[in-house]
Write an enzyme that holds these catalytic residues in place. Sequence first.
Site, mmCIF file in Angstrom:
data_model
loop_
_atom_site.group_PDB
_atom_site.id
_atom_site.type_symbol
_atom_site.label_atom_id
_atom_site.label_comp_id
_atom_site.label_asym_id
_atom_site.label_seq_id
_atom_site.Cartn_x
_atom_site.Cartn_y
_atom_site.Cartn_z
ATOM 1 N N GLU A 25 0.831 -1.220 0.000
ATOM 2 C CA GLU A 25 0.000 0.000 0.000
ATOM 3 C C GLU A 25 0.862 1.264 0.000
ATOM 4 O O GLU A 25 0.482 2.293 0.548
ATOM 5 C CB GLU A 25 -0.979 0.031 1.190
ATOM 6 C CG GLU A 25 -1.862 -1.168 1.353
ATOM 7 C CD GLU A 25 -2.655 -1.522 0.117
ATOM 8 O OE1 GLU A 25 -2.745 -0.674 -0.774
ATOM 9 O OE2 GLU A 25 -3.137 -2.654 0.039
HETATM 10 C C1 LIG Z 1 2.852 -9.576 0.543
HETATM 11 C C2 LIG Z 1 2.593 -8.543 -0.502
HETATM 12 C C3 LIG Z 1 1.289 -8.273 -0.890
HETATM 13 C C4 LIG Z 1 1.033 -7.316 -1.879
HETATM 14 N N1 LIG Z 1 -0.259 -7.119 -2.308
HETATM 15 C C5 LIG Z 1 -0.471 -6.330 -3.414
HETATM 16 C C6 LIG Z 1 -1.760 -6.271 -4.034
HETATM 17 O O1 LIG Z 1 -2.728 -6.870 -3.550
HETATM 18 N N2 LIG Z 1 -1.901 -5.536 -5.163
HETATM 19 C C7 LIG Z 1 -0.861 -4.856 -5.728
HETATM 20 O O2 LIG Z 1 -1.059 -4.218 -6.744
HETATM 21 N N3 LIG Z 1 0.379 -4.890 -5.162
HETATM 22 C C8 LIG Z 1 0.591 -5.612 -4.032
HETATM 23 N N4 LIG Z 1 1.848 -5.691 -3.469
HETATM 24 C C9 LIG Z 1 2.939 -4.937 -4.082
HETATM 25 C C10 LIG Z 1 3.403 -3.787 -3.211
HETATM 26 O O3 LIG Z 1 2.432 -2.783 -3.163
HETATM 27 C C11 LIG Z 1 4.756 -3.313 -3.766
HETATM 28 O O4 LIG Z 1 5.695 -4.326 -3.457
HETATM 29 C C12 LIG Z 1 5.191 -1.999 -3.203
HETATM 30 O O5 LIG Z 1 4.343 -0.966 -3.648
HETATM 31 C C13 LIG Z 1 6.629 -1.637 -3.583
HETATM 32 O O6 LIG Z 1 6.882 -1.844 -4.938
HETATM 33 P P1 LIG Z 1 8.169 -2.707 -5.367
HETATM 34 O O7 LIG Z 1 8.120 -3.980 -4.604
HETATM 35 O O8 LIG Z 1 8.227 -2.771 -6.825
HETATM 36 O O9 LIG Z 1 9.392 -1.899 -4.811
HETATM 37 P P2 LIG Z 1 10.103 -0.621 -5.546
HETATM 38 O O10 LIG Z 1 9.065 0.318 -6.038
HETATM 39 O O11 LIG Z 1 11.101 -1.117 -6.520
HETATM 40 O O12 LIG Z 1 10.836 0.045 -4.322
HETATM 41 C C14 LIG Z 1 12.073 -0.451 -3.777
HETATM 42 C C15 LIG Z 1 12.557 0.562 -2.753
HETATM 43 O O13 LIG Z 1 12.795 1.821 -3.386
HETATM 44 C C16 LIG Z 1 12.038 2.847 -2.784
HETATM 45 N N5 LIG Z 1 11.532 3.756 -3.812
HETATM 46 C C17 LIG Z 1 11.039 3.430 -5.026
HETATM 47 N N6 LIG Z 1 10.689 4.536 -5.702
HETATM 48 C C18 LIG Z 1 10.958 5.580 -4.912
HETATM 49 C C19 LIG Z 1 10.822 6.983 -5.047
HETATM 50 N N7 LIG Z 1 10.325 7.544 -6.141
HETATM 51 N N8 LIG Z 1 11.217 7.763 -4.010
HETATM 52 C C20 LIG Z 1 11.699 7.227 -2.882
HETATM 53 N N9 LIG Z 1 11.864 5.899 -2.709
HETATM 54 C C21 LIG Z 1 11.488 5.090 -3.698
HETATM 55 C C22 LIG Z 1 10.899 2.171 -2.059
HETATM 56 O O14 LIG Z 1 10.476 2.930 -0.939
HETATM 57 C C23 LIG Z 1 11.539 0.846 -1.651
HETATM 58 O O15 LIG Z 1 12.195 0.985 -0.421
HETATM 59 C C24 LIG Z 1 2.113 -6.613 -2.456
HETATM 60 C C25 LIG Z 1 3.423 -6.879 -2.046
HETATM 61 C C26 LIG Z 1 3.662 -7.840 -1.105
HETATM 62 C C27 LIG Z 1 5.089 -8.131 -0.723
#
Ligand SMILES: Cc1cc2nc3c(=O)[nH]c(=O)nc-3n(C[C@H](O)[C@H](O)[C@H](O)COP(=O)(O)OP(=O)(O)OC[C@H]3O[C@@H](n4cnc5c(N)ncnc54)[C@H](O)[C@@H]3O)c2cc1C
Length: 605
Positions: free
Chosen positions: A443
Site C-alpha cells: 500500500e
Molecule cells: C505480501 C505482498 C502483498 C502485496 N499485495 C499487493 C496487491 O494486492 N496488489 C498490488 O497491486 N500490489 C501488491 N503488493 C505490491 C506492493 O504494493 C509493492 O511491493 C510496493 O508498492 C513496492 O513496490 P516494489 O516492490 O516494486 O518496490 P520498488 O518500487 O522497486 O521500491 C524499492 C525501494 O525503493 C524505494 N523507492 C522506489 N521509488 C521511490 C521513489 N520515487 N522515491 C523514494 N523511494 C522510492 C521504495 O520505498 C523501496 O524501499 C504486495 C506486495 C507484497 C510483498
Amino acid sequence: MAQQLIDRRDQEFVIWEQMALEEMLADERFRDFNRKACDLIITEARAIAVKEMLPTLAEGDRQGVRFENSAVKVPDCFHRVFDLIVEGEWHNLGVPQEMGGQGAPPFVSAAAGEYFMAANYALIAYAAMGNGTANMIQLFGTPEQKRLYVRNLTSSKWGGTMLLTEPEAGSDVGALTTAAVRNPDGTYLLTGSKIFITNGEHDLAENIIHPVLARIEGDPPGTRGISLFIVPKYLVNADGSLGKRNDIICTGVEEKHGIHASATCSMSLGSRGSCIGYLLGGERAGMKIMFHMINHARMSTGLQAMAYASAAYLLALNFARERIQGRDLENFANPAAPSVPIIRHPDVRRNLLWMKSYVDGMRSFFYFMTGLGTRAAVCRTEKERRQYEDLFSMLTPVVKDYMAVKGHEVCVQAIQVHGGVGYTKDYLVEQYARDCKITSIYEGTSGIQAMDLLARKIGMNKGAVFVYFLGRIQETAATARQFDRLKPLADQVDAAQKKLGETAFNIGRLALSAEFRTAFAHALPFLHVMGDIIMAWMLLWRAATAARALDEGGHAKDLEFYDGQIKTAEFFIGTELQVTIGKMNAIEGSCPAAVKISDAGFGGL
Ligand SMILES: Cc1cc2nc3c(=O)[nH]c(=O)nc-3n(C[C@H](O)[C@H](O)[C@H](O)COP(=O)(O)OP(=O)(O)OC[C@H]3O[C@@H](n4cnc5c(N)ncnc54)[C@H](O)[C@@H]3O)c2cc1C
C-alpha cells in the site's frame, strides 16, 4: 483473566471516554446502534476472534498456501472459520446497509477489526477484501455493474482484489504496461502480467472480481493515461449467474517472510488473447478511482500493524508476569533471595512501558482518525466537512507508515521480553514480528508515504491544514494544564508542537528550493517526528481524560488503569519525546550528505 489480543478496557476507554464517540450515534444513519448494542457487537467479535480465529493463526502460518495447476489452496483450518465469519456477517460490519453490509458505525467496525486482525489477519482479509472492490463499484460503477457485483462482493460470496503492481511498475504505478484494447461491444481485451496480488486466487469464493489498472491503446504514458477495469475470474451473465472462465490466471504464489497464509499471487492476463475487462468510471480516470481503495487500504494497513503490536504487547506482558528469572535488584548480591517474575526488573518494565506507550498512542490515533472520517460524513456544514476531510487526508500517510514501523518495532521488542523462547516458533510473538513487516511495504512503502506527506500534504491549503492540526494539539495541552500534575507534560507537548511547526515550515521551504533533494532525504524522519508528536499528544489527551475521571472519583477498579494512563504519558514525554526534539534538530540541520555522496562513495564496488 489476562487479556488476549486487545486490552478491552483500553479500547473502551478510547472509544467512550477519550474520543467520546458515543455522540456519533445520534446520527440517523446509526439509528440501530446504541451504546449497549455497540458493546455487545464488540464483545461478540472478541469471542469469535479469540475462540475461533486465533487457533488458526499458527496452523495457517505452518501450512501456508499451496499452489497447484493455477489453483491456490488456503490452509485447511481456514475453511470452517471462514464460513463462520461470513455466516455471522462479521466481515461487512462497517459496510453501508444499502450495499448489503451491517451499517455499523466505523468505530465499531474498527474495534472488531482490531480483534480480527490480531487473531488472524490473513483469514479476515479473504473475507473482507471484497468490500473495497465493492465500494469502488458502488461509487463509480454503472447501475448494471452495481447490480451484478456489489452485493456478491460484500456478502463474500465473491472475493475482491486490487491489481496494480507489475514487475517493472511497483512504487511507480505509472510505468505499468498492462494494455487494454477496445472491443466493438464496449468491453476491452486486456493483456499483461501483475505480481504480488493479495488473494489473486484462492478456494474460498466461487468467483473473484479483480479491479485492474491498465492503459488503453494510444493513451498517454504515466498515471494520467491509466484506466481501471473490472476483470472477473468467471464472467457474469446478465441474470447474475456465472458464465465462462475469463482469461486471467494465477501463475504462482510467493514464498514470503510472513503472512504465509495469505495468497500473494502472480497473475497473467490475456495469455490466450481473451481476457475481458469492463471499464469502471471514465477512461483515464483509473488512478483517481483506485485511490479511493488505496486510501482506505492505507488506514486498514495501519490498523493491521497496530493490532499485531497490541497482541504482541499483551503476550509479552503476560509472559513477564509469569516468567521467573533473577532476583529483585535490591537482593542482587544475595544468592539465597527468591527469584522473581521478570516484570520486577527495571529494564523489563521500561521495555513494557515503551511498548504500551506506542500501542496506546497508536490506538488513540486510529480512533481519532476514525472519528474524523465519521464527523466529515455526519457534520452539517461544508466548512466543517472540508476541515475534517483535509486533516484526515493529511494524516493518512502518518497512520500508514508510522503505525507500520512502530507496530513492527513493538513486535520485535515483544520477542526481546520473551528471551530465547521468543525467537522460536513455539511462541506467537515470532510470527507477529514476521507478519507485521509487510505493513511498511505494501500500500505504498515508507519512502512513498514520506514523499506524499512532504510533497502534497503538509502544504495543503497553503499550510492551513497543518496549522489546524497544530491547533488541535494546543487545545489538548490547554485542557491538560487544568490538572496540576499534567502541567509540565502539557508544556513539553506544547513546545514540541511549536517546534514541529517550525520544522515543517523549514523542510517545506527546502523542498521548494534548489536543495529539494536534501529535503526529500529528510522526509521520512519528518514523517516519524510528526508521528512521535502525535503519540505525545494522544497520550497527554489520555492522561487528561484519566485525571478528570480520577478527580471525579472513578470506580475503585479503574484507579490503577487511570493512573497507568498518566504514568504512560509521563514516560513517553519524559523519554521518547526528548529524542524527538533531537530528531527535529537533525532535520532542521538539513545534512545533505545522503544526496551529496557519490554512488561509488557508498563502497561495495
Ligand atoms: C505480501 C505482498 C502483498 C502485496 N499485495 C499487493 C496487491 O494486492 N496488489 C498490488 O497491486 N500490489 C501488491 N503488493 C505490491 C506492493 O504494493 C509493492 O511491493 C510496493 O508498492 C513496492 O513496490 P516494489 O516492490 O516494486 O518496490 P520498488 O518500487 O522497486 O521500491 C524499492 C525501494 O525503493 C524505494 N523507492 C522506489 N521509488 C521511490 C521513489 N520515487 N522515491 C523514494 N523511494 C522510492 C521504495 O520505498 C523501496 O524501499 C504486495 C506486495 C507484497 C510483498
